[in-house]
Design a protein around this motif. Structure first.
Motif, PDB file in Angstrom:
ATOM      1  N   ARG A  12      12.444  39.376  20.662  1.00 55.43           N
ATOM      2  CA  ARG A  12      11.277  39.234  19.782  1.00 55.43           C
ATOM      3  C   ARG A  12      10.181  40.259  20.119  1.00 55.43           C
ATOM      4  O   ARG A  12       9.101  40.220  19.542  1.00 55.43           O
ATOM      5  CB  ARG A  12      10.697  37.828  19.900  1.00 55.43           C
ATOM      6  N   ASN A  32       0.012  36.561  11.974  1.00 58.66           N
ATOM      7  CA  ASN A  32       1.379  36.053  11.845  1.00 58.66           C
ATOM      8  C   ASN A  32       2.352  36.982  12.544  1.00 58.66           C
ATOM      9  O   ASN A  32       2.240  38.201  12.419  1.00 58.66           O
ATOM     10  CB  ASN A  32       1.777  35.960  10.370  1.00 58.66           C
ATOM     11  N   GLY A  33       3.274  36.389  13.279  1.00 65.65           N
ATOM     12  CA  GLY A  33       4.313  37.177  13.929  1.00 65.65           C
ATOM     13  C   GLY A  33       3.867  37.852  15.213  1.00 65.65           C
ATOM     14  O   GLY A  33       4.620  38.626  15.800  1.00 65.65           O
ATOM     15  N   ALA A  34       2.659  37.548  15.692  1.00 65.41           N
ATOM     16  CA  ALA A  34       2.133  38.220  16.889  1.00 65.41           C
ATOM     17  C   ALA A  34       2.822  37.748  18.159  1.00 65.41           C
ATOM     18  O   ALA A  34       2.827  38.447  19.169  1.00 65.41           O
ATOM     19  CB  ALA A  34       0.632  37.977  17.008  1.00 65.41           C
ATOM     20  N   GLY A  35       3.387  36.537  18.125  1.00 65.46           N
ATOM     21  CA  GLY A  35       4.081  36.030  19.300  1.00 65.46           C
ATOM     22  C   GLY A  35       3.499  34.738  19.866  1.00 65.46           C
ATOM     23  O   GLY A  35       3.923  34.280  20.928  1.00 65.46           O
ATOM     24  N   LYS A  36       2.570  34.129  19.146  1.00 65.26           N
ATOM     25  CA  LYS A  36       1.901  32.930  19.666  1.00 65.26           C
ATOM     26  C   LYS A  36       2.874  31.774  19.859  1.00 65.26           C
ATOM     27  O   LYS A  36       2.884  31.129  20.908  1.00 65.26           O
ATOM     28  CB  LYS A  36       0.761  32.504  18.716  1.00 65.26           C
ATOM     29  N   SER A  37       3.702  31.523  18.821  1.00 63.39           N
ATOM     30  CA  SER A  37       4.652  30.405  18.927  1.00 63.39           C
ATOM     31  C   SER A  37       5.680  30.674  20.015  1.00 63.39           C
ATOM     32  O   SER A  37       6.157  29.738  20.672  1.00 63.39           O
ATOM     33  CB  SER A  37       5.392  30.194  17.607  1.00 63.39           C
ATOM     34  N   THR A  38       6.015  31.939  20.196  1.00 64.46           N
ATOM     35  CA  THR A  38       6.982  32.294  21.244  1.00 64.46           C
ATOM     36  C   THR A  38       6.418  31.935  22.614  1.00 64.46           C
ATOM     37  O   THR A  38       7.123  31.365  23.460  1.00 64.46           O
ATOM     38  CB  THR A  38       7.312  33.799  21.147  1.00 64.46           C
TER      39      THR A  38
HETATM   40  N1  LIG Z   1      13.694  32.009  15.930  1.00 65.20           N
HETATM   41  C1  LIG Z   1      13.464  33.324  15.996  1.00 65.20           C
HETATM   42  N2  LIG Z   1      14.467  34.190  16.193  1.00 65.20           N
HETATM   43  C2  LIG Z   1      14.235  35.491  16.277  1.00 65.20           C
HETATM   44  N3  LIG Z   1      13.027  36.063  16.170  1.00 65.20           N
HETATM   45  C3  LIG Z   1      12.009  35.263  15.955  1.00 65.20           C
HETATM   46  C4  LIG Z   1      12.151  33.848  15.870  1.00 65.20           C
HETATM   47  N4  LIG Z   1      10.944  33.311  15.673  1.00 65.20           N
HETATM   48  C5  LIG Z   1      10.080  34.338  15.638  1.00 65.20           C
HETATM   49  N5  LIG Z   1      10.704  35.509  15.813  1.00 65.20           N
HETATM   50  C6  LIG Z   1      10.089  36.856  15.868  1.00 65.20           C
HETATM   51  O1  LIG Z   1       9.345  36.931  17.068  1.00 65.20           O
HETATM   52  C7  LIG Z   1       8.100  37.586  16.861  1.00 65.20           C
HETATM   53  C8  LIG Z   1       6.967  36.664  17.255  1.00 65.20           C
HETATM   54  O2  LIG Z   1       6.922  35.543  16.365  1.00 65.20           O
HETATM   55  P1  LIG Z   1       6.085  34.215  16.631  1.00 65.20           P
HETATM   56  O3  LIG Z   1       6.622  33.145  15.728  1.00 65.20           O
HETATM   57  O4  LIG Z   1       6.044  33.925  18.081  1.00 65.20           O
HETATM   58  O5  LIG Z   1       4.649  34.687  16.132  1.00 65.20           O
HETATM   59  P2  LIG Z   1       3.343  33.794  15.819  1.00 65.20           P
HETATM   60  O6  LIG Z   1       2.214  34.563  16.370  1.00 65.20           O
HETATM   61  O7  LIG Z   1       3.542  32.422  16.282  1.00 65.20           O
HETATM   62  O8  LIG Z   1       3.291  33.831  14.236  1.00 65.20           O
HETATM   63  P3  LIG Z   1       2.722  32.711  13.202  1.00 65.20           P
HETATM   64  O9  LIG Z   1       1.227  32.774  13.272  1.00 65.20           O
HETATM   65  O10 LIG Z   1       3.237  33.208  11.888  1.00 65.20           O
HETATM   66  O11 LIG Z   1       3.287  31.386  13.596  1.00 65.20           O
HETATM   67  C9  LIG Z   1       8.087  37.989  15.402  1.00 65.20           C
HETATM   68  O12 LIG Z   1       8.500  39.317  15.325  1.00 65.20           O
HETATM   69  C10 LIG Z   1       9.086  37.065  14.759  1.00 65.20           C
HETATM   70  O13 LIG Z   1       9.662  37.669  13.638  1.00 65.20           O
END
Ligand SMILES: Nc1ncnc2c1ncn2[C@@H]1O[C@H](COP(=O)(O)OP(=O)(O)OP(=O)(O)O)[C@@H](O)[C@H]1O
Length: 350
Positions: A12, A32-38
């Motif tokens: 990711r 969105n997609g910055a990596g917070k949920s990760t």
């Molecule tokens: N299940 C997954 N499998 C592979 N890649 C993923 C998965 N979930 C997220 N990603 C990728 O990992 C990166 C970080 O995503 P993440 O969901 O952590 O961001 P976020 O900051 O939580 O976004 P949001 O505000 O949209 O929830 C992004 O490039 C996303 O496309």
């Protein structure tokens, strides 16, 4: 408990290091997609990173990577509670038993677990709903029950994933105040898109973009002088600190600002008046007429910002039209007045 986090998830492209001191709330902001949920998923033990060292009060929770002896403590054994956007209560249990579930599964007797649950339901203001099923309460009430459930587990670290995002805007200020109270002395990692959540709830902020921390520091600094484009768009808020006196914010320099209090500040309380740059009008001389908030300032910089001109002083910003800027013949160094209507200013306890 203190929390140390340093983990990379290569697939990711997320590589983040964070530290949260005992009793501190850190807000994680980012697009969105910055990596917070990760980050939350790795912290909660739901996702295994490629290379990591994650510790709660010195106890390794996740360790991986070349040359390290791998550790992976399962989610239920981490002393970490996760509060999501959705309350995720068990539909077949009463609200009380949902909250009692954590203490009960850690070995408390049914009576002791229920007593703990009642305590936390009272703390978050929904004790009268104890006997209802989740389907019989509102979204805001269910989320309060979910907060009680997270706290009843007595976690060493609380992870909050956009806790207000799924709620009606009418109920969010109240829940934000409740969170502020119950999170006060806890170690918390809060993911949010909302600058106000960060302002009201967090001691420090880390900004993620493209899987990396691009700015971090004390909340007021990050939000008022953002160093990343994302926070500049999101925040760039004006914040004037002072004390609450006679229904207004009184600053150390003697300024009086009237605004709309969020909550019920008491005389002498430390408060912050918050208003967006677009709420500020700029004049050469103080305008007459109705009493308004007038701040005499000296612009240091004029810059284009989203089709407007952003007029910056050392501490404040105003967004005005290019025509207005031209008519005022604005230039850095020349004194002007920033004028803000009370209705545009929100006052928060800090
Ligand atoms: N299940 C997954 N499998 C592979 N890649 C993923 C998965 N979930 C997220 N990603 C990728 O990992 C990166 C970080 O995503 P993440 O969901 O952590 O961001 P976020 O900051 O939580 O976004 P949001 O505000 O949209 O929830 C992004 O490039 C996303 O496309």
């Amino acid at each position: 408990m203190s929390f140390r986090y340093d983990a990379a998830v290569a697939a990711r492209d997320v590589d983040v290091a964070l530290e949260i001191e005992r009793g501190e709330t850190l807000a994680l902001l980012g697009p969105n997609g910055a990596g917070k949920s990760t980050v939350l998923a790795v912290a909660a033990g739901l996702l295994r990173p490629d290379s990591a060292r994650v510790e709660l009060d010195g106890r390794p929770l996740t360790v991986s990577g070349a040359g390290r002896r791998a550790v992976h403590v399962p989610p239920h054994d981490r002393q970490i509670a996760l509060l999501s956007q959705e309350p995720l209560l068990f539909p077949h249990l009463s609200v009380l038993d949902n909250v009692a579930f954590g203490p009960r599964s850690r070995g408390a007797s049914r009576a002791a677990a229920r007593a703990t649950a009642r305590h936390w339901l009272a703390e978050v203001g929904v004790e009268e709903l104890a006997d209802r099923r989740p389907a019989q309460v509102s979204g805001g009430q269910a989320q309060r029950a979910a907060v009680a459930r997270a706290l009843a587990a007595d976690p060493g670290l609380l992870l909050l994933d956009e806790p207000m995002a799924a709620l009606d805007v009418a109920v969010t200020p109240d829940l934000r105040r409740t969170l502020r109270r119950v999170l006060a002395d806890r170690t918390v990692l809060l993911v949010t898109h909302d600058a106000l959540d960060a302002l009201v709830l967090a001691d420090r902020v880390a900004v993620l973009e493209g899987g990396r921390v691009v700015d971090h520091g004390e909340t007021a600094r990050v939000l008022s002088q953002p160093r990343s484009r994302f926070t500049a768009q999101l925040a760039g808020l004006n914040m004037v600190t002072g004390t609450w006196q006679d229904g207004a914010v009184r600053t150390a320099s003697g300024l009086r600002l009237e605004g709309m209090p969020d909550g019920d500040p008491q005389p002498g309380d430390a408060v912050v008046a918050v208003f967006p740059p677009r709420a500020v009008s700029v004049f050469r001389e103080p305008p007459g007429g109705s009493p308004r908030n007038v701040l005499r300032v000296t612009p240091t910089q004029l810059e284009p910002h989203a089709g407007q001109v952003r007029v910056r002083t050392a501490e404040l910003s105003a967004d005005i039209t290019p025509q207005a800027a031209a008519e005022l013949d604005l230039a850095p160094g020349a004194r002007v007045c920033f004028v803000v209507k009370a209705a545009e200013i929100t006052v928060y306890a800090v």
